[in-house]
Design a protein around this motif. Structure first.
Motif, PDB file in Angstrom:
ATOM      1  N   CYS A  20      16.537  17.175  72.170  1.00  0.00           N
ATOM      2  CA  CYS A  20      14.995  17.302  72.118  1.00  0.00           C
ATOM      3  C   CYS A  20      14.604  16.467  70.749  1.00  0.00           C
ATOM      4  O   CYS A  20      15.151  16.593  69.725  1.00  0.00           O
ATOM      5  CB  CYS A  20      14.829  18.971  71.825  1.00  0.00           C
ATOM      6  N   THR A  22      11.619  16.827  69.390  1.00  0.00           N
ATOM      7  CA  THR A  22      10.485  17.720  68.781  1.00  0.00           C
ATOM      8  C   THR A  22      11.461  18.432  67.683  1.00  0.00           C
ATOM      9  O   THR A  22      11.279  18.699  66.629  1.00  0.00           O
ATOM     10  CB  THR A  22      10.050  18.760  69.707  1.00  0.00           C
ATOM     11  N   CYS A  23      12.473  19.371  68.304  1.00  0.00           N
ATOM     12  CA  CYS A  23      13.266  20.288  67.436  1.00  0.00           C
ATOM     13  C   CYS A  23      14.713  19.765  67.225  1.00  0.00           C
ATOM     14  O   CYS A  23      15.208  20.613  66.297  1.00  0.00           O
ATOM     15  CB  CYS A  23      13.266  21.704  67.889  1.00  0.00           C
ATOM     16  N   CYS A  31      15.832  24.919  73.329  1.00  0.00           N
ATOM     17  CA  CYS A  31      15.086  24.550  72.086  1.00  0.00           C
ATOM     18  C   CYS A  31      15.023  25.654  71.157  1.00  0.00           C
ATOM     19  O   CYS A  31      14.970  26.714  71.477  1.00  0.00           O
ATOM     20  CB  CYS A  31      13.714  24.075  72.878  1.00  0.00           C
ATOM     21  N   HIS A  64      10.623  22.076  74.826  1.00  0.00           N
ATOM     22  CA  HIS A  64       9.351  21.412  74.166  1.00  0.00           C
ATOM     23  C   HIS A  64       9.116  20.441  75.181  1.00  0.00           C
ATOM     24  O   HIS A  64       9.980  19.761  76.026  1.00  0.00           O
ATOM     25  CB  HIS A  64       9.814  20.562  72.863  1.00  0.00           C
TER      26      HIS A  64
HETATM   27 ZN   LIG Z   1      12.709  21.388  71.339  1.00  0.00          ZN
END
Ligand SMILES: [Zn+2]
Length: 108
Positions: A20, A22-23, A31, A64
């Motif tokens: 991921c 994003t995270c 996530c 995400h």
């Molecule tokens: Zn994520």
């Protein structure tokens, strides 16, 4: 035997196979999305107060968007690279997820 339309792993399996952006969750790890989980928990506790059973949550909802997008593009590539459904060999995998996906056992 005609091939099933679901010859390919589900979208969430593709999304999970990606890291991921994003995270930073590693492939195979969920996530880190506490707000998404909190929304679902809040909704389900409201439903419980009203006597309703909890909602079945789509595993995609806890990932995400950047990750599900990457998974979706990967899945599209696999589907595009595979033969037409009528030319596929039964039981053969045409996805490229490898160890990230285990086909569910037959007969469940
Ligand atoms: Zn994520």
């Amino acid at each position: 035997m005609p091939a099933k339309p679901d010859d390919f792993p589900p979208f969430h399996a593709y999304a999970l196979a990606h890291r991921c952006t994003t995270c930073g969750a590693e492939p195979g790890q969920p996530c880190d999305a506490p707000r998404k989980q909190a929304e679902i928990d809040t909704m389900n506790s409201t439903r419980a107060q009203l006597g309703h059973p909890p909602l079945e949550t789509d595993p995609l909802h806890l990932l995400h968007a950047s990750r599900t997008d990457a998974g979706g593009r990967h899945r599209d590539r696999d589907v595009a690279a595979a033969p037409w459904p009528e030319d596929r060999e039964p039981g053969r995998r045409y996805d490229t997820l490898g160890e990230h996906w285990q086909e569910p056992s037959e007969g469940i």
